[in-house]
Motif scaffolding. Sequence first.
Motif, PDB file in Angstrom:
ATOM      1  N   THR A  64       0.813  -1.217   0.000  1.00 21.52           N
ATOM      2  CA  THR A  64       0.000   0.000   0.000  1.00 21.52           C
ATOM      3  C   THR A  64       0.844   1.264   0.000  1.00 21.52           C
ATOM      4  O   THR A  64       0.334   2.340   0.263  1.00 21.52           O
ATOM      5  CB  THR A  64      -0.942   0.007   1.219  1.00 21.52           C
ATOM      6  N   GLY A  98      -1.621   3.808  -5.083  1.00 17.04           N
ATOM      7  CA  GLY A  98      -1.450   3.448  -3.681  1.00 17.04           C
ATOM      8  C   GLY A  98      -2.020   4.470  -2.721  1.00 17.04           C
ATOM      9  O   GLY A  98      -2.138   4.213  -1.523  1.00 17.04           O
ATOM     10  N   ASP A 160      -4.261   0.588  -7.584  1.00 21.64           N
ATOM     11  CA  ASP A 160      -3.140  -0.290  -7.306  1.00 21.64           C
ATOM     12  C   ASP A 160      -1.903   0.155  -8.088  1.00 21.64           C
ATOM     13  O   ASP A 160      -1.999   0.546  -9.254  1.00 21.64           O
ATOM     14  CB  ASP A 160      -3.513  -1.726  -7.684  1.00 21.64           C
ATOM     15  N   ALA A 161      -0.749   0.069  -7.436  1.00 21.17           N
ATOM     16  CA  ALA A 161       0.513   0.478  -8.072  1.00 21.17           C
ATOM     17  C   ALA A 161       0.877  -0.413  -9.256  1.00 21.17           C
ATOM     18  O   ALA A 161       1.721  -0.036 -10.069  1.00 21.17           O
ATOM     19  CB  ALA A 161       1.635   0.470  -7.043  1.00 21.17           C
TER      20      ALA A 161
END
Length: 196
Positions: A64, A98, A160-161
């Motif tokens: 995260t 994130g 999401d990364a």
Amino acid sequence: MAGLQTLNRQILLKLLIVSVMMFGFGYALVPMYKALCEVTGINVLTNKNDYGVRAYSPNKVGNTQVDYSRVITVEFDSNSRGPFSFRPLKNFLEVHPGEMMQIDYQVSNNLDRAVQAQAIPSYAPKVATEYFTKLECFCFQQQTLAAHETKTMPVVFIIDAGLPQDVKTITLSYTFFEVGEGQHAVPEAPKSKVAS
């Protein structure tokens, strides 16, 4: 006189054939539109099983940490089917993967009676769907709006990364519609459009 009756029957038959053909064409437009969207990759819709159940899962989000080296523009769009005024309070946000973000949507019931309503999300491009996780969303459940009530409803999300590097813009679109007594069945999916 008999010739006139024959002519009238011919015209009536032609009009009936044209009416049936127009109805058939209108009925066929929805599946043709869906097929076209699938082939071209535009106006991508979420899987039916995704809306209303997308919630935070630590396993899904994974790491995260915020990726400050990337900026994703998230555009917000709204559509309504029924007696509503429905819109996002901001047209877009710039988001780091994130990072937890919140956008608020506002809906107003324009009727003199209470209504039950539901929102269905869609995403563009299609690849963004699996990287866009909503932690809180008014789309998870039906909303009850009193006569002439206005509500502000939040959407809390994380991108999401792992989102592919070539994706720089994501469009989140909601279609808000009335459900319940006297209404048609819930639409299968919304039609997404790019926010201006």
